[in-house]
Design an enzyme around this catalytic site. Structure first.
Site, short mmCIF file in Angstrom:
data_model
loop_
_atom_site.label_atom_id
_atom_site.label_comp_id
_atom_site.label_asym_id
_atom_site.label_seq_id
_atom_site.Cartn_x
_atom_site.Cartn_y
_atom_site.Cartn_z
CB THR A 12 -0.94 0.02 1.21
OG1 THR A 12 -0.19 -0.24 2.41
CG2 THR A 12 -2.01 -1.05 1.08
CB THR A 13 4.19 2.06 1.46
OG1 THR A 13 3.75 1.73 2.77
CG2 THR A 13 5.13 3.24 1.53
CE1 TYR A 58 -17.31 0.90 1.67
CE2 TYR A 58 -18.22 -1.01 0.54
CZ TYR A 58 -18.38 0.26 1.06
OH TYR A 58 -19.59 0.88 0.96
CE1 TYR A 79 -0.14 -4.25 6.91
CE2 TYR A 79 -0.33 -3.85 4.57
CZ TYR A 79 -0.11 -3.38 5.84
OH TYR A 79 0.12 -2.04 6.05
NE ARG A 119 -2.59 2.47 5.18
CZ ARG A 119 -2.54 3.52 4.35
NH1 ARG A 119 -3.40 3.63 3.37
NH2 ARG A 119 -1.61 4.44 4.51
CE LYS A 156 3.42 -3.81 6.68
NZ LYS A 156 3.38 -3.04 5.41
CB ILE A 197 7.12 -4.88 6.21
CG1 ILE A 197 7.52 -6.35 6.02
CG2 ILE A 197 6.87 -4.22 4.85
CD1 ILE A 197 6.46 -7.20 5.33
#
Length: 305
Positions: free
Chosen positions: A59-60, A122, A148, A153, A177, A219
């Protein structure tokens, strides 16, 4: 001081995902197109900074605003640029399981060591839905899979029981993660997981305490700009020298806070611009940090980089 010698041998004797991974940003030109020259420069900067592996298009990396073709090009370029010098993980996630499975089946695994996949956003699935989602991913790829969990988020949490169940049921689900910030949940996972299942920090500020509980590294977002300090701290933790690691951890508090105060990766791109690695362009709906925050980031970067 350079602490790379402390656990280089230790890490090579263990899993390749022990140590510091960096969720690399995607550099853009001012017009918003991917800046491949800067991406190559960043990759070399991180490898020279002593990190153990890279995550491409987590996502980064602003993967949500890249087209399917752009993602393929970035993955291919990154694998070629890394050229086996460090471990390499592909960030592949989504909230349409069937579509995601097809994407994973078509993914060119050349040069990649694992897949990192965020839980579905979502939809807010039940724990059984999350389990079945990751089951489908695990069965679709020959690569190891890193879960993850990032509830801030995705809008839902991957519970400890679900993580442990997945870890026991699928040999290629090798770690998580964890960015939920719930240490009670982390404790439960650490107690009940298989011995070789990896707990990886997904939240820079809590890497040191997570490693004290048995985590194997991070990470990192801040590692984009400060790979040497980040990897030195993590190596010290792996070597059991938490007193020395704490010194670096405390040095990084203000910098790390600034990386997220106006959203990621805008903060770390500002730092990378100051260092001279790449520009600070982000794609909408993200925007660059305010001038006031940029001034603070520049000042901290000058102190630490």
């Amino acid at each position: 001081m350079n602490y790379s010698y402390i656990s280089t041998l230790l890490i090579t004797e263990m899993n390749k995902f022990y140590g510091t991974g960096v969720a690399i940003i995607t550099p853009f030109h001012a017009d918003g197109q991917v800046d491949y020259d800067a991406l190559g420069k960043l990759i070399n900067y991180l490898i020279d900074g002593g990190v153990e592996y890279l995550v491409s298009l987590g996502t980064t990396g602003e993967s949500a605003t890249l087209s399917g073709e752009e993602r393929k090009q970035v993955w291919a370029f990154t694998a070629k640029a890394v050229n086996g010098r460090v471990g390499l993980v592909a960030g592949i996630g989504g909230n349409n399981t069937l579509e995601l499975v097809e994407q994973i089946k078509q993914f060119d695994t050349t040069g990649y060591d694992a897949i990192l996949s965020a839980s579905p956003h979502y939809n807010k699935p039940t724990q059984e839905g999350i389990y079945q989602h990751y089951k489908a991913i695990a069965e679709a790829t020959p690569l190891p899979v890193i879960l993850y969990n990032v509830p801030s988020r995705t809008g839902s949490n991957v519970n400890a029981d679900t993580v442990v169940r997945l870890a026991h049921d699928f040999k290629n689900i090798i770690g998580i993660k964890e960015a939920g910030g719930n240490f009670d949940q982390i404790n439960q996972i650490m107690r009940d997981k298989p011995a070789d299942f990896l707990m990886i920090s997904g939240d820079d500020p809590v890497t040191l305490p997570m490693m004290a509980l048995g985590g194997v590294g991070v990470i990192s977002v801040t590692g984009n700009a400060l790979p040497r300090k980040t990897s030195d701290m993590v190596r010290l933790c792996l070597a059991g020298d938490y007193k020395a690691a704490q010194k670096i951890h405390l040095q990084l508090i203000d910098f790390t806070r600034l990386m997220f105060v106006e959203g990621s990766p805008a903060g770390v791109k500002t730092a990378l611009k100051q260092i001279g690695v790449c520009g600070d362009t982000v794609r909408l709906p993200l925007v660059q940090v305010s001038s006031a925050t940029a001034e603070k980031i520049v000042a901290e970067t000058k102190k630490l980089a």
